[in-house]
Scaffold this active site. Structure first.
Site, short mmCIF file in Angstrom:
data_model
loop_
_atom_site.label_atom_id
_atom_site.label_comp_id
_atom_site.label_asym_id
_atom_site.label_seq_id
_atom_site.Cartn_x
_atom_site.Cartn_y
_atom_site.Cartn_z
N CYS A 1 0.84 -1.20 0.00
CA CYS A 1 0.00 0.00 0.00
C CYS A 1 0.87 1.25 0.00
O CYS A 1 2.10 1.16 -0.01
CB CYS A 1 -0.94 0.01 1.21
SG CYS A 1 -0.08 0.13 2.79
N CYS B 1 3.77 1.75 2.48
CA CYS B 1 5.02 1.05 2.18
C CYS B 1 5.93 1.93 1.32
O CYS B 1 7.11 2.12 1.64
CB CYS B 1 4.75 -0.26 1.46
SG CYS B 1 3.75 -1.44 2.39
N ASP C 1 8.46 28.96 -31.39
CA ASP C 1 9.54 29.42 -32.25
C ASP C 1 9.02 29.42 -33.69
O ASP C 1 8.11 28.66 -34.02
CB ASP C 1 10.74 28.48 -32.10
CG ASP C 1 11.84 28.79 -33.09
OD1 ASP C 1 12.27 29.94 -33.14
OD2 ASP C 1 12.24 27.86 -33.82
N ASP D 1 12.76 23.84 -31.72
CA ASP D 1 13.41 22.69 -32.36
C ASP D 1 14.92 22.82 -32.45
O ASP D 1 15.61 21.84 -32.74
CB ASP D 1 12.87 22.52 -33.78
CG ASP D 1 13.39 23.59 -34.73
OD1 ASP D 1 13.34 24.78 -34.35
OD2 ASP D 1 13.86 23.23 -35.82
N ASP E 1 17.08 27.27 -29.13
CA ASP E 1 15.83 27.28 -28.35
C ASP E 1 16.01 26.62 -26.99
O ASP E 1 15.13 26.74 -26.12
CB ASP E 1 14.73 26.53 -29.11
CG ASP E 1 14.37 27.21 -30.43
OD1 ASP E 1 14.34 28.45 -30.46
OD2 ASP E 1 14.14 26.49 -31.41
#
Length: 722
Positions: free
Chosen positions: A14, A17, A418, A617, A621
């Site tokens: 559970c 733990c 961008d 990309d 960036d």
């Protein structure tokens, strides 16, 4: 040195733990971060390996009463879950066979049928004992381990509840009160809880379907060429640099570069795009993609754990093993849950006995309180939903690095895009060459090709490709210098060539007033105009046009419909940026920004109280992706951008941004539903049990059902429509 290790944890039952393991490991010197996931039985530990060794970590977990195994290529959580399902299935079947006669006897008794053999106390004792101490041994072992280290968990509640029913029945049997036996209650509770655990394990196993599906994409063999002979070998045996032959219809076994032939490759498993992509010599191919037509040979450049598919699987596994911040609510509750339930059970027993003066009623109500309380559902509420959510994303080419990012993404209200390579395809073409002075177009194009030969910028590469296509071989410049965000400077045959924007020209005191009108016309047409100066005089303008990505307009419209404010951020001049922005429906434009300043612009938006996602990309960036609340990388871009971002779209389709944000919102909705049902179950169930309205057997069944309900609700996420 900072190291990250993954462990399979056995023995957790559970949320208490997982919380205990996290608490213990986080206190160890050298540990910087710990995440323990109940749904995957997995722990991820980040630590300084100069201060802490692996055996110290496993030893600390062992001392808490749990097992820890370092995860490598042969020990994945999928295998662990499959083993758990098989083991629980056997235990449930055996427990059900032993419990069935006692349940049958109880049912017959309720309808007034007396079958003496089924009510025989010695038969009931013989049937209940192996269930209690054989099949139920796991509860006692885990409970002992928890108590021994000063903790508590679900196993403590089950052990206390079923033991109370068993030993009370044994006592009544000893004193001759054979009408007050509850052997069937203890055995049935254990059977029902194990049944719930089995259903829970099956459901958890289903949450790993995305990883299983990704793993199944990997071909088992590769046809390598060794000593001029084609040989089929296991894909694990392929070495870097080996040449592999691929026929039509075959899967590509590893990543590589085509050295002979051509083909049309179906990369839908990677990008979601169903149209095959033409590939020829020099092009890259990715393992697990399919050759639809043609034959070719390629050189292996990435094998084993380094292939794109292996990295994707690892990314998904890491994401599914991570935690979302909202999980901390459940962790805080589970830390005090079990002790509180034990106190409530003691109070229930005392009050029921004082009011009814009947030990049987007092014990059965206390047992019902103990067994109905379920911290399992709390522990499973968040991780199971995250597992399904990140899995769905992976199936559609959207890779989310962790639960915290999935949670953050649903709060995004501002998106910064961008321009080049994100809104546009990033494949610009030369459209115009305007000449000044005594130069010809061929001269300007050739000199531009010389200057841009060493450039890695998409615009520079486009100019060089154009020059090579039209004029043949292009010589190298004697000197070459990149001026980030501005342009470049090169020297060729005693000519100083400067290429770039207005700001660059102004910095060299080059007069551009005479060409202002031409620049504005080109820019308003959405073209990027690059000024060329030779020996400090304007010699020409080269204009390039980049195509807007397919579906960009649809994606931006959908983002606006989600209530998200969209910005364009670019280093290009304002007129060109505005032209592209108008085409796709963006009204917020931030242009003429140097690469190093992009991150500052994102910080400014965050400073206004906005939750910002940055989409890019390129290498330039990466800083902006890092400072944004969520960085989203276009998978067709650079590795640096993808490593920096928290979400990666493997295709260039901007609709993936919309899908990622919608998926985040849907996943968070399911997590909140799960937490609600987990809490409401205990809030309603415990008082009902304490007041004597629930028998221990019904309480045990309800407890088993609660976890299954939460996991099943998480699995409903699989209906998510892209």
């Amino acid at each position: 040195m900072e190291t990250k290790s993954d462990f399979n944890i056995s023995g957790m039952s559970c949320a208490t733990c997982s919380a205990r393991i996290e608490k213990r490991l986080s206190r160890m010197e050298g540990v910087s971060q710990v995440t323990v996931n109940l749904a995957t039985n997995k722990a991820v530990v980040e630590y300084d390996d100069e201060l802490l060794q692996l055996d110290q970590i496993t030893s600390a977990i062992d001392k808490l009463g749990f097992g820890a195994e370092l995860i490598d290529a042969d020990t994945t959580e999928i295998k662990t879950l499959e083993m758990e399902v098989r083991e629980l299935k056997i235990l449930v079947i055996v427990a059900a066979i032993l419990s069935f006669p006692m349940i049958l006897g109880m049912v017959f008794m309720l309808v007034g049928i007396d079958i003496k053999i089924l009510h025989n106390p010695y038969l009931q004792l013989a049937l209940a004992t192996p269930v209690q101490f054989g099949i139920g041994l796991r509860f006692y072992k885990n409970a002992y381990a928890a108590v021994r280290t000063g903790g508590s968990n679900m196993d403590v509640l089950v052990s206390l509840g079923t033991s109370a029913a068993y030993f009370y029945s044994l006592y009544n049997m000893y004193v001759g009160k054979t009408g007050d036996l509850y052997f069937e209650a203890s055995a049935t509770i254990i059977t029902l809880i194990l049944l719930g655990k089995y259903f829970e394990a099956v459901a958890k196993d289903k949450t790993t379907e995305s990883i299983r599906a990704l793993s199944g994409l990997q071909p088992r063999t590769a046809r390598v060429i060794r000593d001029g002979v084609e040989t089929d070998i296991s894909v694990e045996e392929v070495r870097l640099g080996e040449v592999i032959f691929i026929r039509t219809g075959e899967k590509i076994p590893v990543d590589g570069e085509i050295i002979e032939g051509h083909a049309a490759i179906d990369e839908s498993m990677l990008t979601g795009e169903s149209i095959p992509i033409d590939k020829t010599v020099g092009d890259q191919v990715v393992g697990a993609t399919i050759n639809k037509s043609g034959t070719f040979k390629f050189k292996a450049t990435r094998v084993g754990k380094d292939t794109t598919l292996a990295q994707i699987i690892k990314m998904v596994e890491d994401a599914q093993g991570s935690q979302a911040p909202i999980q901390k609510i459940a962790d805080r509750v589970s830390g005090i849950f079990v002790p509180t339930i034990i106190v409530i059970a003691i109070i229930t027993f005392t009050l029921q006995y004082l009011f009814n003066l009947d030990a049987t009623i007092a014990i059965t109500t206390a047992v019902a309180v103990l067994v109905i309380a379920c911290p399992c559902a709390l522990g499973l509420a968040t991780p199971t939903a995250i597992m399904v959510g990140t899995g769905i994303g992976a199936e559609h080419g959207i890779f989310i690095k962790g639960g915290e990012y999935l949670e953050t993404a649903h709060e995004i209200n501002t998106l910064v895009l961008d321009k080049t390579g994100t809104i546009t395809t990033g494949n610009p073409e030369v459209t115009d060459i305007i000449v000044y002075g005594d130069y010809r177009k061929e001269d300007i194009l050739y000199l531009a090709g010389v200057a841009e030969r060493g450039s890695e910028h998409p615009l520079g590469e486009a100019i060089y490709d154009k020059a090579r296509q039209e004029l043949g071989d292009i010589e190298e410049a004697q000197q070459f210098e990149v001026l980030p965000g501005l342009g470049l400077k090169a020297t060729y045959q005693d000519k100083v060539i400067i290429m770039g924007n207005r700001s660059l020209m102004e910095s060299y005191a080059i007069d551009v007033l005479q060409i202002t009108q031409e620049l504005e016309i080109l820019e308003k047409a959405g073209k990027t105009a690059i000024i060329m100066a030779i020996d400090n005089k304007v010699a020409g303008i080269i204009a390039l046009s980049d195509q807007v990505r397919e579906h960009a307009i649809e994606a931006i419209t959908s983002l606006k419909n989600l209530g998200i404010e969209v910005y364009m951020l670019t280093g290009d001049n304002y007129n060109t940026a505005l032209s592209i922005a108008e085409k796709v429906g963006i009204t917020n434009v931030i242009a003429e920004v140097l690469p190093q300043d992009k991150a500052n612009k994102v910080e400014e938006l965050k400073g206004l109280g906005k939750k910002v996602a940055m989409v890019g990309d390129g290498i330039n960036d990466a800083p902006a992706l890092a400072v944004a609340d969520i960085g989203i990388a276009i998978g067709t871009g650079t590795d640096v951008a993808m490593e920096t971002a928290q979400i990666t779209l493997m295709s260039g389709d901007l609709r993936g941004i919309v899908t990622a944000l919608r998926l985040s919102k849907t996943t968070m909705r399911h997590i909140k539903q799960n937490l609600f049902w987990a809490f409401i179950y205990n809030i309603i169930g415990i008082p009902f049990a304490a007041l004597g309205f629930l028998s221990p057997i019904i309480a045990g069944g309800a407890m088993a059902l609660s976890s299954v309900t939460v996991v099943s609700n998480s699995l409903r996420l699989r209906r998510f429509q892209v």
